[in-house]
Design a protein around this motif. Structure first.
Motif, PDB file in Angstrom:
ATOM      1  N   LYS A   8       0.859  -1.192   0.000  1.00  0.00           N
ATOM      2  CA  LYS A   8       0.000   0.000   0.000  1.00  0.00           C
ATOM      3  C   LYS A   8       0.891   1.237   0.000  1.00  0.00           C
ATOM      4  O   LYS A   8       1.813   1.340   0.801  1.00  0.00           O
ATOM      5  N   LEU A   9       0.603   2.153  -0.901  1.00  0.00           N
ATOM      6  CA  LEU A   9       1.391   3.376  -1.026  1.00  0.00           C
ATOM      7  C   LEU A   9       0.480   4.584  -0.876  1.00  0.00           C
ATOM      8  O   LEU A   9      -0.488   4.730  -1.620  1.00  0.00           O
ATOM      9  N   LYS A  10       0.796   5.434   0.077  1.00  0.00           N
ATOM     10  CA  LYS A  10       0.092   6.708   0.237  1.00  0.00           C
ATOM     11  C   LYS A  10       1.101   7.810  -0.044  1.00  0.00           C
ATOM     12  O   LYS A  10       2.140   7.887   0.607  1.00  0.00           O
ATOM     13  N   ASP A 141      -3.087  13.858  -2.018  1.00  0.00           N
ATOM     14  CA  ASP A 141      -2.406  12.567  -2.001  1.00  0.00           C
ATOM     15  C   ASP A 141      -3.365  11.439  -2.375  1.00  0.00           C
ATOM     16  O   ASP A 141      -4.583  11.555  -2.243  1.00  0.00           O
ATOM     17  N   LEU A 142      -2.773  10.388  -2.875  1.00  0.00           N
ATOM     18  CA  LEU A 142      -3.507   9.202  -3.294  1.00  0.00           C
ATOM     19  C   LEU A 142      -3.072   8.019  -2.443  1.00  0.00           C
ATOM     20  O   LEU A 142      -1.957   7.994  -1.921  1.00  0.00           O
ATOM     21  N   THR A 143      -3.950   7.043  -2.326  1.00  0.00           N
ATOM     22  CA  THR A 143      -3.568   5.762  -1.751  1.00  0.00           C
ATOM     23  C   THR A 143      -3.734   4.703  -2.825  1.00  0.00           C
ATOM     24  O   THR A 143      -4.811   4.570  -3.410  1.00  0.00           O
ATOM     25  N   ILE A 153      -8.415   8.858  -4.097  1.00  0.00           N
ATOM     26  CA  ILE A 153      -8.052  10.243  -3.782  1.00  0.00           C
ATOM     27  C   ILE A 153      -8.455  10.456  -2.333  1.00  0.00           C
ATOM     28  O   ILE A 153      -9.635  10.437  -1.989  1.00  0.00           O
ATOM     29  N   ASN A 154      -7.482  10.638  -1.456  1.00  0.00           N
ATOM     30  CA  ASN A 154      -7.764  10.611  -0.023  1.00  0.00           C
ATOM     31  C   ASN A 154      -8.663  11.752   0.447  1.00  0.00           C
ATOM     32  O   ASN A 154      -9.461  11.576   1.367  1.00  0.00           O
ATOM     33  N   SER A 155      -8.552  12.907  -0.174  1.00  0.00           N
ATOM     34  CA  SER A 155      -9.330  14.063   0.289  1.00  0.00           C
ATOM     35  C   SER A 155     -10.824  13.926   0.007  1.00  0.00           C
ATOM     36  O   SER A 155     -11.645  14.492   0.719  1.00  0.00           O
ATOM     37  N   GLU A 158     -12.946   9.431  -3.444  1.00  0.00           N
ATOM     38  CA  GLU A 158     -13.241   8.881  -4.770  1.00  0.00           C
ATOM     39  C   GLU A 158     -12.193   7.826  -5.114  1.00  0.00           C
ATOM     40  O   GLU A 158     -11.002   8.023  -4.875  1.00  0.00           O
ATOM     41  N   SER A 159     -12.650   6.724  -5.677  1.00  0.00           N
ATOM     42  CA  SER A 159     -11.728   5.618  -5.917  1.00  0.00           C
ATOM     43  C   SER A 159     -12.107   4.849  -7.173  1.00  0.00           C
ATOM     44  O   SER A 159     -13.202   5.016  -7.724  1.00  0.00           O
ATOM     45  N   GLU A 160     -11.195   4.005  -7.578  1.00  0.00           N
ATOM     46  CA  GLU A 160     -11.436   3.152  -8.743  1.00  0.00           C
ATOM     47  C   GLU A 160     -10.617   1.877  -8.579  1.00  0.00           C
ATOM     48  O   GLU A 160      -9.524   1.895  -8.006  1.00  0.00           O
ATOM     49  N   ILE A 161     -11.152   0.787  -9.086  1.00  0.00           N
ATOM     50  CA  ILE A 161     -10.445  -0.492  -9.074  1.00  0.00           C
ATOM     51  C   ILE A 161      -9.581  -0.576 -10.331  1.00  0.00           C
ATOM     52  O   ILE A 161      -9.983  -0.143 -11.409  1.00  0.00           O
TER      53      ILE A 161
END
Length: 198
Positions: A8-10, A141-143, A153-155, A158-161
């Motif tokens: 996992k990368l943040k 920042d992204l995770t 998108i941490n803020s 919103e996410s995507e697989i």
């Protein structure tokens, strides 16, 4: 291990909203003399980062102190052109551990996976949202979560697989290249060989 394992990368991101970035732009051919993976990061995007007198081009994103991080966000068709693996080496050696784009050239994508850089392919719509978020706040920042194959998108949440080959995923999680993988299953290979009739 061939490289650091990736789980996992943040991180904040470096945005590069340029389409059709090819491998000669990533690492110009004149810097391909070395055979080890070290030192290529110094010349990542060399002709975009430096003037002919070796002074910095201050308008190029890698020279802008506002942006930093281990995630490079590129536009559509990232890594096209020749098959040089040095392009992936340069990305890794510079310090990036993930490249995000809406489309990758296949050879560049596989070269990245072989050296510990995770190529995350997202939809054009989600890529646009990432660029907009970074434009509004350079500290966005992204995770990137490899086990769940999700980028967020941490803020905003919103996410995507994203998709990844299962073999390459396993290698990334363990920090293996192809040789490491074979060494790891050496006992299984020997057992199979000794129990398989000729």
């Amino acid at each position: 291990m061939a490289y650091d394992s990736f789980k996992k990368l943040k991180s904040t991101v470096v945005p590069l909203p340029i389409e059709n970035v090819d491998t000669d732009q990533i690492i110009p051919a004149r810097f391909l003399k070395a055979t080890e993976r070290k030192g290529f990061g110094d010349n990542l995007f060399r002709d975009w980062r430096y003037n002919q007198d070796n002074t910095l081009k201050l308008d190029f994103v890698l020279n802008n102190p506002i942006y930093s991080g281990k995630i490079l966000v590129g536009e559509h068709n990232f890594g096209s052109g020749s098959s040089r693996e040095h392009a992936a080496w340069a990305v890794y050696d510079y310090g990036f551990r993930c490249v995000v784009s809406s489309f990758f050239a296949d050879i560049f994508k596989n070269n990245c996976l072989n050296v510990g850089v995770l190529p995350v392919q997202v939809s054009s719509d989600f890529l646009k949202i990432i660029f907009q978020s970074v434009d509004q706040d350079p500290k966005t920042d992204l995770t990137v979560d490899l086990p769940s194959q999700k980028i967020m998108i941490n803020s905003t949440g919103e996410s995507e697989i994203f998709n990844i080959n299962s073999y390459k995923k396993e290698n990334m999680l363990n920090g293996y290249d192809d040789i490491d993988y074979l060494n790891n299953i050496k006992a299984e290979i020997s057992n199979f060989a000794s129990n398989t009739p000729l």
